[in-house]
Design a protein around this motif. Structure first.
Motif: not given
Length: 95
Positions: A34-46
């Motif tokens: 989940x964290x990898x996906x959020x980091x790919x979607x945007x640095x801030x959500x990760x």
């Protein structure tokens, strides 16, 4: 090193690359992916997700040491290691 040194190291690593900090706390599992996906979607959500996972982990670890840990799972956390604060749980094959 004191008890706060590992937490500080994990926070510094998380600032640079959030999935590494999550992997150090929760291991390889749903929280990491989940964290990898959020980091790919945007640095801030990760970062938000990573710091939440780390907060839950260190909070639960401290509460478990004081005997205050409840059985209620933290919302949005899928790792048993984070839910228990990194302490071993009685499970299969243990006495």
């Amino acid at each position: 090193m004191g008890d706060g040194a590992p937490a500080l190291l994990i926070v510094l690593i998380t600032i640079l690359f959030p999935p590494v900090g999550v992997a150090m706390v929760s291991g390889c599992g749903a929280d990491l992916f989940i964290n990898i996906a959020l980091t790919i979607l945007g640095y801030f959500p990760g970062h938000i997700h990573a710091f939440y996972i780390e907060y839950v982990y260190f909070d639960r670890r401290e509460r478990a040491r004081n005997g205050e840990l409840t059985g209620e799972p933290a919302p949005g956390v899928y790792s048993d290691r984070v839910q228990s604060g990194g302490l071993r749980q009685q499970g299969y094959g243990t006495l």
